[in-house]
Design an enzyme around this catalytic site. Structure first.
Site, PDB file in Angstrom:
ATOM      1  N   TYR A 188      -1.926  24.031 -34.418  1.00 60.66           N
ATOM      2  CA  TYR A 188      -2.008  23.645 -33.013  1.00 60.66           C
ATOM      3  C   TYR A 188      -3.287  24.210 -32.381  1.00 60.66           C
ATOM      4  O   TYR A 188      -4.029  23.509 -31.688  1.00 60.66           O
ATOM      5  CB  TYR A 188      -0.773  24.129 -32.222  1.00 60.66           C
ATOM      6  CG  TYR A 188      -0.997  24.035 -30.728  1.00 60.66           C
ATOM      7  CD1 TYR A 188      -0.997  22.790 -30.088  1.00 60.66           C
ATOM      8  CD2 TYR A 188      -1.277  25.169 -29.970  1.00 60.66           C
ATOM      9  CE1 TYR A 188      -1.269  22.692 -28.732  1.00 60.66           C
ATOM     10  CE2 TYR A 188      -1.539  25.082 -28.618  1.00 60.66           C
ATOM     11  CZ  TYR A 188      -1.539  23.841 -28.009  1.00 60.66           C
ATOM     12  OH  TYR A 188      -1.833  23.744 -26.662  1.00 60.66           O
ATOM     13  N   PRO A 243     -10.027  27.679 -20.593  1.00 61.70           N
ATOM     14  CA  PRO A 243      -8.558  27.632 -20.511  1.00 61.70           C
ATOM     15  C   PRO A 243      -7.936  27.122 -21.806  1.00 61.70           C
ATOM     16  O   PRO A 243      -8.300  26.053 -22.289  1.00 61.70           O
ATOM     17  CB  PRO A 243      -8.309  26.642 -19.368  1.00 61.70           C
ATOM     18  CG  PRO A 243      -9.514  25.754 -19.364  1.00 61.70           C
ATOM     19  CD  PRO A 243     -10.664  26.625 -19.782  1.00 61.70           C
ATOM     20  N   SER A 300      -5.187  28.739 -18.018  1.00 58.80           N
ATOM     21  CA  SER A 300      -4.651  27.387 -18.190  1.00 58.80           C
ATOM     22  C   SER A 300      -3.408  27.186 -17.336  1.00 58.80           C
ATOM     23  O   SER A 300      -2.554  28.066 -17.235  1.00 58.80           O
ATOM     24  CB  SER A 300      -4.284  27.165 -19.660  1.00 58.80           C
ATOM     25  OG  SER A 300      -3.576  25.948 -19.809  1.00 58.80           O
ATOM     26  N   TYR A 340      -4.181  20.447 -14.240  1.00 60.89           N
ATOM     27  CA  TYR A 340      -4.022  19.023 -14.526  1.00 60.89           C
ATOM     28  C   TYR A 340      -3.355  18.462 -13.281  1.00 60.89           C
ATOM     29  O   TYR A 340      -2.197  18.817 -12.995  1.00 60.89           O
ATOM     30  CB  TYR A 340      -3.101  18.800 -15.729  1.00 60.89           C
ATOM     31  CG  TYR A 340      -3.676  19.194 -17.075  1.00 60.89           C
ATOM     32  CD1 TYR A 340      -4.699  18.452 -17.658  1.00 60.89           C
ATOM     33  CD2 TYR A 340      -3.175  20.295 -17.772  1.00 60.89           C
ATOM     34  CE1 TYR A 340      -5.207  18.802 -18.909  1.00 60.89           C
ATOM     35  CE2 TYR A 340      -3.684  20.647 -19.016  1.00 60.89           C
ATOM     36  CZ  TYR A 340      -4.705  19.899 -19.578  1.00 60.89           C
ATOM     37  OH  TYR A 340      -5.200  20.247 -20.803  1.00 60.89           O
ATOM     38  N   THR A 393      -9.156  19.527 -15.003  1.00 58.79           N
ATOM     39  CA  THR A 393      -9.474  18.903 -16.294  1.00 58.79           C
ATOM     40  C   THR A 393      -9.356  17.393 -16.153  1.00 58.79           C
ATOM     41  O   THR A 393      -8.306  16.882 -15.769  1.00 58.79           O
ATOM     42  CB  THR A 393      -8.544  19.451 -17.389  1.00 58.79           C
ATOM     43  OG1 THR A 393      -8.748  20.865 -17.444  1.00 58.79           O
ATOM     44  CG2 THR A 393      -8.847  18.845 -18.742  1.00 58.79           C
ATOM     45  N   ARG A 437      -3.180  14.294 -31.913  1.00 61.73           N
ATOM     46  CA  ARG A 437      -3.428  15.429 -32.805  1.00 61.73           C
ATOM     47  C   ARG A 437      -2.514  15.320 -34.012  1.00 61.73           C
ATOM     48  O   ARG A 437      -1.319  15.601 -33.935  1.00 61.73           O
ATOM     49  CB  ARG A 437      -3.212  16.733 -32.050  1.00 61.73           C
ATOM     50  CG  ARG A 437      -4.007  16.655 -30.734  1.00 61.73           C
ATOM     51  CD  ARG A 437      -4.205  17.896 -30.008  1.00 61.73           C
ATOM     52  NE  ARG A 437      -4.838  17.589 -28.729  1.00 61.73           N
ATOM     53  CZ  ARG A 437      -4.542  18.194 -27.592  1.00 61.73           C
ATOM     54  NH1 ARG A 437      -3.643  19.160 -27.567  1.00 61.73           N
ATOM     55  NH2 ARG A 437      -5.159  17.849 -26.476  1.00 61.73           N
ATOM     56  N   LYS A 471     -13.730  19.578 -15.290  1.00 62.50           N
ATOM     57  CA  LYS A 471     -13.955  19.956 -16.695  1.00 62.50           C
ATOM     58  C   LYS A 471     -13.691  18.754 -17.585  1.00 62.50           C
ATOM     59  O   LYS A 471     -12.617  18.141 -17.502  1.00 62.50           O
ATOM     60  CB  LYS A 471     -13.013  21.101 -17.070  1.00 62.50           C
ATOM     61  CG  LYS A 471     -13.000  21.478 -18.537  1.00 62.50           C
ATOM     62  CD  LYS A 471     -12.171  22.735 -18.766  1.00 62.50           C
ATOM     63  CE  LYS A 471     -12.097  23.122 -20.216  1.00 62.50           C
ATOM     64  NZ  LYS A 471     -11.149  22.293 -20.991  1.00 62.50           N
ATOM     65  N   HIS A 480     -13.106  19.027 -24.663  1.00 65.39           N
ATOM     66  CA  HIS A 480     -11.785  19.625 -24.854  1.00 65.39           C
ATOM     67  C   HIS A 480     -11.663  20.204 -26.268  1.00 65.39           C
ATOM     68  O   HIS A 480     -10.599  20.185 -26.891  1.00 65.39           O
ATOM     69  CB  HIS A 480     -10.697  18.576 -24.604  1.00 65.39           C
ATOM     70  CG  HIS A 480      -9.429  19.102 -23.989  1.00 65.39           C
ATOM     71  ND1 HIS A 480      -9.052  18.803 -22.708  1.00 65.39           N
ATOM     72  CD2 HIS A 480      -8.451  19.903 -24.476  1.00 65.39           C
ATOM     73  CE1 HIS A 480      -7.881  19.393 -22.450  1.00 65.39           C
ATOM     74  NE2 HIS A 480      -7.503  20.067 -23.507  1.00 65.39           N
ATOM     75  N   ARG A 496     -10.271  17.830 -28.982  1.00 65.14           N
ATOM     76  CA  ARG A 496      -8.824  17.585 -29.029  1.00 65.14           C
ATOM     77  C   ARG A 496      -8.412  16.319 -28.298  1.00 65.14           C
ATOM     78  O   ARG A 496      -7.247  15.937 -28.335  1.00 65.14           O
ATOM     79  CB  ARG A 496      -8.077  18.781 -28.427  1.00 65.14           C
ATOM     80  CG  ARG A 496      -8.282  20.051 -29.215  1.00 65.14           C
ATOM     81  CD  ARG A 496      -7.933  21.282 -28.419  1.00 65.14           C
ATOM     82  NE  ARG A 496      -6.522  21.529 -28.241  1.00 65.14           N
ATOM     83  CZ  ARG A 496      -5.741  22.103 -29.149  1.00 65.14           C
ATOM     84  NH1 ARG A 496      -6.231  22.477 -30.310  1.00 65.14           N
ATOM     85  NH2 ARG A 496      -4.466  22.321 -28.906  1.00 65.14           N
ATOM     86  N   ARG A 536     -11.229  28.705 -28.712  1.00 65.18           N
ATOM     87  CA  ARG A 536     -10.543  29.230 -29.907  1.00 65.18           C
ATOM     88  C   ARG A 536     -10.904  30.671 -30.245  1.00 65.18           C
ATOM     89  O   ARG A 536     -10.012  31.420 -30.674  1.00 65.18           O
ATOM     90  CB  ARG A 536     -10.784  28.294 -31.095  1.00 65.18           C
ATOM     91  CG  ARG A 536     -10.127  26.923 -30.906  1.00 65.18           C
ATOM     92  CD  ARG A 536     -10.386  26.011 -32.092  1.00 65.18           C
ATOM     93  NE  ARG A 536      -9.860  24.672 -31.879  1.00 65.18           N
ATOM     94  CZ  ARG A 536     -10.473  23.704 -31.203  1.00 65.18           C
ATOM     95  NH1 ARG A 536     -11.665  23.935 -30.660  1.00 65.18           N
ATOM     96  NH2 ARG A 536      -9.916  22.514 -31.076  1.00 65.18           N
TER      97      ARG A 536
HETATM   98  C1  FMN Z   1      -5.268  25.579 -28.423  1.00 66.46           C
HETATM   99  C2  FMN Z   1      -6.056  25.011 -27.292  1.00 66.46           C
HETATM  100  C3  FMN Z   1      -5.439  24.763 -26.080  1.00 66.46           C
HETATM  101  C4  FMN Z   1      -6.179  24.247 -25.012  1.00 66.46           C
HETATM  102  N1  FMN Z   1      -5.566  24.079 -23.816  1.00 66.46           N
HETATM  103  C5  FMN Z   1      -6.297  23.616 -22.760  1.00 66.46           C
HETATM  104  C6  FMN Z   1      -5.696  23.507 -21.480  1.00 66.46           C
HETATM  105  O1  FMN Z   1      -4.538  23.834 -21.287  1.00 66.46           O
HETATM  106  N2  FMN Z   1      -6.458  23.014 -20.480  1.00 66.46           N
HETATM  107  C7  FMN Z   1      -7.776  22.648 -20.657  1.00 66.46           C
HETATM  108  O2  FMN Z   1      -8.434  22.216 -19.727  1.00 66.46           O
HETATM  109  N3  FMN Z   1      -8.364  22.777 -21.862  1.00 66.46           N
HETATM  110  C8  FMN Z   1      -7.665  23.261 -22.906  1.00 66.46           C
HETATM  111  N4  FMN Z   1      -8.271  23.415 -24.117  1.00 66.46           N
HETATM  112  C9  FMN Z   1      -9.718  23.121 -24.246  1.00 66.46           C
HETATM  113  C10 FMN Z   1     -10.557  24.379 -23.968  1.00 66.46           C
HETATM  114  O3  FMN Z   1     -10.545  24.695 -22.608  1.00 66.46           O
HETATM  115  C11 FMN Z   1     -12.022  24.200 -24.363  1.00 66.46           C
HETATM  116  O4  FMN Z   1     -12.526  23.017 -23.787  1.00 66.46           O
HETATM  117  C12 FMN Z   1     -12.242  24.166 -25.868  1.00 66.46           C
HETATM  118  O5  FMN Z   1     -11.319  24.977 -26.548  1.00 66.46           O
HETATM  119  C13 FMN Z   1     -13.661  24.648 -26.170  1.00 66.46           C
HETATM  120  O6  FMN Z   1     -13.934  24.551 -27.511  1.00 66.46           O
HETATM  121  P1  FMN Z   1     -13.845  25.783 -28.553  1.00 66.46           P
HETATM  122  O7  FMN Z   1     -12.398  26.005 -28.823  1.00 66.46           O
HETATM  123  O8  FMN Z   1     -14.580  25.219 -29.718  1.00 66.46           O
HETATM  124  O9  FMN Z   1     -14.525  26.980 -27.934  1.00 66.46           O
HETATM  125  C14 FMN Z   1      -7.560  23.933 -25.194  1.00 66.46           C
HETATM  126  C15 FMN Z   1      -8.163  24.174 -26.420  1.00 66.46           C
HETATM  127  C16 FMN Z   1      -7.439  24.716 -27.464  1.00 66.46           C
HETATM  128  C17 FMN Z   1      -8.140  25.000 -28.759  1.00 66.46           C
END
Ligand code: FMN
Length: 356
Positions: free
Chosen positions: A22, A75, A104, A132, A158, A167, A230, A254, A257, A309
């Site tokens: 995840y 976040p 988040s 959101y 976002t 995913r 974002k 994101h 994702r 991450r």
């Molecule tokens: C496990 C996970 C959960 C995430 N949850 C959110 C979230 O709740 N809200 C959001 O705007 N972005 C979320 N993101 C995106 C991150 O804010 C960010 O854009 C992204 O992780 C950046 O890339 P990196 O993981 O390569 O640093 C999530 C990313 C991951 C990996």
């Protein structure tokens, strides 16, 4: 541990494999996920010399929130799946490092508790809140009021998630719900007893494909805090953000994702920085793992970067201490890369220092 990759390996050993997937995974073929990192590796840095780069100052000020370095916490959802202390540990580490944590909306800890934990460590922590926007605007407004009352300093909406990205790792693992005992605490219905509440009273986050600029205007009318968006990848959307009075943007896909095959963020950053022309802060996230990645992003026009991450890996590997280690590793790595490029301050880096 000396690298983010080593933290990831340590986290992987500790995590339930479905939870690791995840956190680590991306949408579909994970082309964007891989490219976020590989695009940084393709760029070369051109150092400047003899510029007196001692006494470096990494601090930045973003929309009234100061940060000890231009490296923020992006976040990410569900920190309690990574470590029992969850978002409380992340918030304490962020406050200790003096950097901004974007909390988040999908946190597994209520924003009030996250803010209290950060305040134990620093009197005035830099917490921003990711939203959101929910189709139920009254409910959205209630969340905004809660976050404001908790003391957050900005809202980050976002906008790259009109629907949830596909995913496939999660599909394969049948991971679609939080395990019993965990909940998205910021969506607990107002008026319910937080401590004794039942998870069934927590609403699900609704992705709403109907969102448009009017909703952002609605939010701006409801809060005096800065509103950032974002998930911007198109230069025209960056121009529109300035036009609509947005306080700042995150160039983000994101973390690969959402829309697979969207470009790496570092590849679209220069065009967006040009479109914005310094009118508002531009932040970027996606694939930042090294100090040289931070230098490249700043040189190409970002005011700051955020990491997703790497923070989760630090948290899973060692709780609050693990997040602190990741933040300090990135700080030292960036400081050294900045010095090697002849800079004393993040703003000293210029686009001509990056080559394809
Ligand atoms: C496990 C996970 C959960 C995430 N949850 C959110 C979230 O709740 N809200 C959001 O705007 N972005 C979320 N993101 C995106 C991150 O804010 C960010 O854009 C992204 O992780 C950046 O890339 P990196 O993981 O390569 O640093 C999530 C990313 C991951 C990996």
């Amino acid at each position: 541990m000396r690298t983010i990759a080593e933290f990831e390996a340590a986290a992987r050993e500790r995590l339930d494999p479905a939870h690791y997937d995840y956190f680590a995974g991306g949408a579909q073929d994970e082309i964007t996920l891989a490219e976020n990192e590989s695009a940084f590796r393709k760029l070369r840095l051109l150092p400047r010399v003899l510029r007196g780069s001692d006494k470096r100052d990494l601090s930045v000020e973003l929309l009234g929130t100061s940060s000890s370095m231009p490296i923020l916490i992006a976040p990410t959802a569900f920190h309690r799946l990574a470590h029992a202390d969850g978002e409380l540990a992340t918030a304490r580490a962020a406050a200790r490092a003096g950097t901004i944590m974007v909390v988040s909306m999908a946190a597994t800890t209520a924003i009030e508790d996250v803010a209290a934990a950060a305040r134990e460590v620093a009197p005035d922590p830099g917490l921003w809140f990711q939203l959101y926007l929910q189709p139920d605007l009254e409910f959205t407004e209630a969340i905004v009021r809660r976050a404001e009352a908790a003391g957050v300093k900005a809202f980050v909406v976002t906008v790259d998630s009109p629907v949830l990205g596909r995913r496939e790792r999660d599909d394969r693992n049948d991971f679609h719900d939080l395990p019993p005992g965990f909940a998205v605490e910021n969506l607990r219905n107002i008026g319910e007893n937080r401590s004794g509440g039942n998870a069934s009273h927590v609403r699900d986050i609704v992705m709403s494909a109907g969102l448009n600029w009017d909703h952002i205007a609605w939010l701006r009318g409801k809060t005096k805090l800065p509103v950032l968006i974002k998930g911007v990848l198109h230069a025209e959307d960056a121009r529109l953000a300035v036009h609509h009075g947005i306080a700042g943007i995150f160039v983000s896909n994101h973390g690969g994702r959402q829309l697979d095959t969207a470009p790496a963020t570092i590849d679209v950053l220069p065009g967006i920085a040009t479109a914005v022309g310094g009118a508002i802060p531009v932040l970027v996230d996606g694939g930042i793992r090294r100090g040289t990645d931070v230098v490249k992003a700043l040189a190409l026009g970002a005011d700051a970067v955020a990491v997703g991450r790497p923070i989760v890996w630090g948290l899973a590997a060692g709780g609050r201490e693990g997040v602190t280690q990741v933040l300090e590793l990135l700080r030292e790595d960036f400081d050294q890369a900045l010095a090697l490029c002849g800079g004393r301050h993040p703003a000293d880096l210029t686009p001509d220092q990056v080559r394809r």
